[in-house]
Design a protein around this motif. Structure first.
Motif, PDB file in Angstrom:
ATOM      1  N   PRO A 103     -18.589  -3.996  -7.749  1.00  0.00           N
ATOM      2  CA  PRO A 103     -19.415  -5.174  -7.472  1.00  0.00           C
ATOM      3  C   PRO A 103     -19.097  -6.386  -8.346  1.00  0.00           C
ATOM      4  N   TYR A 104     -17.920  -6.971  -8.179  1.00  0.00           N
ATOM      5  CA  TYR A 104     -17.560  -8.207  -8.871  1.00  0.00           C
ATOM      6  C   TYR A 104     -17.442  -9.314  -7.843  1.00  0.00           C
ATOM      7  N   ALA A 105     -17.886 -10.504  -8.208  1.00  0.00           N
ATOM      8  CA  ALA A 105     -17.926 -11.618  -7.261  1.00  0.00           C
ATOM      9  C   ALA A 105     -16.545 -12.208  -6.982  1.00  0.00           C
ATOM     10  N   ARG A 106     -15.659 -12.210  -7.944  1.00  0.00           N
ATOM     11  CA  ARG A 106     -14.342 -12.834  -7.784  1.00  0.00           C
ATOM     12  C   ARG A 106     -13.255 -11.771  -7.847  1.00  0.00           C
ATOM     13  N   TYR A 107     -12.005 -12.245  -7.808  1.00  0.00           N
ATOM     14  CA  TYR A 107     -10.867 -11.317  -7.867  1.00  0.00           C
ATOM     15  C   TYR A 107     -10.968 -10.435  -9.106  1.00  0.00           C
ATOM     16  N   PHE A 108     -10.813  -9.156  -8.888  1.00  0.00           N
ATOM     17  CA  PHE A 108     -10.741  -8.191  -9.977  1.00  0.00           C
ATOM     18  C   PHE A 108      -9.898  -7.034  -9.500  1.00  0.00           C
ATOM     19  N   ALA A 109      -8.990  -6.584 -10.340  1.00  0.00           N
ATOM     20  CA  ALA A 109      -8.196  -5.388 -10.055  1.00  0.00           C
ATOM     21  C   ALA A 109      -7.826  -4.728 -11.369  1.00  0.00           C
ATOM     22  N   ARG A 110      -8.039  -3.428 -11.445  1.00  0.00           N
ATOM     23  CA  ARG A 110      -7.649  -2.668 -12.625  1.00  0.00           C
ATOM     24  C   ARG A 110      -7.251  -1.275 -12.183  1.00  0.00           C
ATOM     25  N   ARG A 111      -6.058  -0.886 -12.538  1.00  0.00           N
ATOM     26  CA  ARG A 111      -5.563   0.464 -12.243  1.00  0.00           C
ATOM     27  C   ARG A 111      -5.914   1.306 -13.452  1.00  0.00           C
ATOM     28  N   THR A 112      -6.958   2.101 -13.327  1.00  0.00           N
ATOM     29  CA  THR A 112      -7.448   2.864 -14.473  1.00  0.00           C
ATOM     30  C   THR A 112      -6.614   4.107 -14.751  1.00  0.00           C
ATOM     31  N   ALA A 161     -10.963  -9.124  -3.551  1.00  0.00           N
ATOM     32  CA  ALA A 161      -9.564  -8.690  -3.653  1.00  0.00           C
ATOM     33  C   ALA A 161      -9.206  -7.745  -2.514  1.00  0.00           C
ATOM     34  N   HIS A 162     -10.119  -6.882  -2.135  1.00  0.00           N
ATOM     35  CA  HIS A 162      -9.864  -5.923  -1.057  1.00  0.00           C
ATOM     36  C   HIS A 162      -9.727  -6.610   0.297  1.00  0.00           C
ATOM     37  N   ASP A 163     -10.538  -7.639   0.524  1.00  0.00           N
ATOM     38  CA  ASP A 163     -10.600  -8.257   1.851  1.00  0.00           C
ATOM     39  C   ASP A 163      -9.595  -9.381   2.071  1.00  0.00           C
ATOM     40  N   ASN A 164      -8.857  -9.773   1.052  1.00  0.00           N
ATOM     41  CA  ASN A 164      -7.871 -10.838   1.170  1.00  0.00           C
ATOM     42  C   ASN A 164      -6.477 -10.216   1.054  1.00  0.00           C
ATOM     43  N   PRO A 165      -5.665 -10.277   2.105  1.00  0.00           N
ATOM     44  CA  PRO A 165      -4.369  -9.586   2.080  1.00  0.00           C
ATOM     45  C   PRO A 165      -3.479  -9.962   0.892  1.00  0.00           C
ATOM     46  N   ALA A 166      -3.411 -11.241   0.536  1.00  0.00           N
ATOM     47  CA  ALA A 166      -2.569 -11.639  -0.599  1.00  0.00           C
ATOM     48  C   ALA A 166      -3.106 -11.072  -1.907  1.00  0.00           C
ATOM     49  N   GLU A 167      -4.434 -11.121  -2.077  1.00  0.00           N
ATOM     50  CA  GLU A 167      -5.032 -10.578  -3.297  1.00  0.00           C
ATOM     51  C   GLU A 167      -4.932  -9.051  -3.335  1.00  0.00           C
ATOM     52  N   HIS A 199      -6.000   5.886  -9.473  1.00  0.00           N
ATOM     53  CA  HIS A 199      -7.225   5.143  -9.178  1.00  0.00           C
ATOM     54  C   HIS A 199      -7.081   3.640  -9.424  1.00  0.00           C
ATOM     55  N   LEU A 200      -7.487   2.870  -8.420  1.00  0.00           N
ATOM     56  CA  LEU A 200      -7.472   1.405  -8.503  1.00  0.00           C
ATOM     57  C   LEU A 200      -8.869   0.886  -8.224  1.00  0.00           C
ATOM     58  N   LEU A 201      -9.403   0.085  -9.145  1.00  0.00           N
ATOM     59  CA  LEU A 201     -10.678  -0.590  -8.950  1.00  0.00           C
ATOM     60  C   LEU A 201     -10.380  -2.001  -8.467  1.00  0.00           C
ATOM     61  N   LEU A 256       0.824  -1.197   0.000  1.00  0.00           N
ATOM     62  CA  LEU A 256       0.000   0.000   0.000  1.00  0.00           C
ATOM     63  C   LEU A 256       0.865   1.257   0.000  1.00  0.00           C
ATOM     64  N   ILE A 257       1.924   1.250   0.791  1.00  0.00           N
ATOM     65  CA  ILE A 257       2.849   2.390   0.822  1.00  0.00           C
ATOM     66  C   ILE A 257       3.506   2.582  -0.532  1.00  0.00           C
ATOM     67  N   ALA A 258       3.968   1.484  -1.137  1.00  0.00           N
ATOM     68  CA  ALA A 258       4.612   1.565  -2.456  1.00  0.00           C
ATOM     69  C   ALA A 258       3.639   2.105  -3.505  1.00  0.00           C
ATOM     70  N   ALA A 259       2.382   1.644  -3.467  1.00  0.00           N
ATOM     71  CA  ALA A 259       1.390   2.129  -4.428  1.00  0.00           C
ATOM     72  C   ALA A 259       1.103   3.616  -4.204  1.00  0.00           C
ATOM     73  N   TRP A 260       0.988   4.018  -2.935  1.00  0.00           N
ATOM     74  CA  TRP A 260       0.759   5.418  -2.612  1.00  0.00           C
ATOM     75  C   TRP A 260       1.928   6.282  -3.095  1.00  0.00           C
ATOM     76  N   GLU A 261       3.149   5.815  -2.859  1.00  0.00           N
ATOM     77  CA  GLU A 261       4.327   6.558  -3.334  1.00  0.00           C
ATOM     78  C   GLU A 261       4.359   6.630  -4.854  1.00  0.00           C
ATOM     79  N   GLY A 262       3.738   5.657  -5.516  1.00  0.00           N
ATOM     80  CA  GLY A 262       3.646   5.660  -6.975  1.00  0.00           C
ATOM     81  C   GLY A 262       2.477   6.472  -7.508  1.00  0.00           C
ATOM     82  N   GLY A 263       1.715   7.122  -6.617  1.00  0.00           N
ATOM     83  CA  GLY A 263       0.649   8.016  -7.047  1.00  0.00           C
ATOM     84  C   GLY A 263      -0.766   7.571  -6.717  1.00  0.00           C
ATOM     85  N   LEU A 264      -0.946   6.351  -6.238  1.00  0.00           N
ATOM     86  CA  LEU A 264      -2.286   5.873  -5.911  1.00  0.00           C
ATOM     87  C   LEU A 264      -2.855   6.644  -4.726  1.00  0.00           C
ATOM     88  N   ASP A 265      -4.073   7.166  -4.884  1.00  0.00           N
ATOM     89  CA  ASP A 265      -4.718   7.827  -3.750  1.00  0.00           C
ATOM     90  C   ASP A 265      -6.173   7.412  -3.579  1.00  0.00           C
TER      91      ASP A 265
END
Length: 105
Positions: free
Chosen positions: A61-70, A81-87, A74-76, A46-55
């Motif tokens: 509303p997706y049932a399974r793992y989904f991640a997209r940095r638009t 994915a949010h609730d599982n530390p590894a994901e 911004h990260l969707l 999270l720190i690395a992503a924040w330092e890279g500009g993520l805020d």
């Protein structure tokens, strides 16, 4: 759903069960101990992503793992994915889409 969605579009393309699960997940839940939270367990990423500009992290509303940095900012992510530390750590490492903007101010 947004106002008038059903009148304009109906249920086409909507997984109603997944939407309902997502909507219920937005309810206020009792706080966990900080050490147990996915954010705390993913802190280095999270720190690395924040330092890279993520805020902004947006849960979609997706049932399974989904991640997209638009954009750089911004990260969707899906709730799973949010609730599982590894994901969540994996999601935080997602790079902005090719041609993605740096984000709006």
């Amino acid at each position: 759903m947004p106002p008038f969605w059903w009148a304009g579009y109906g249920a086409v393309g909507i997984d109603q069960g997944a939407y309902n699960d997502w909507e219920q997940s937005l309810q206020i839940v009792p706080l966990k101990r900080a050490g147990d939270s996915p954010l705390r367990q993913s802190l280095p990423a999270l720190i690395a992503a924040w330092e890279g500009g993520l805020d902004t992290v947006i849960i979609v509303p997706y049932a399974r793992y989904f991640a997209r940095r638009t954009t750089t900012r911004h990260l969707l992510v899906s709730r799973s994915a949010h609730d599982n530390p590894a994901e969540f750590t994996r999601a935080l490492g997602t790079r902005p889409e090719r041609g993605g903007r740096k984000g709006l101010a």
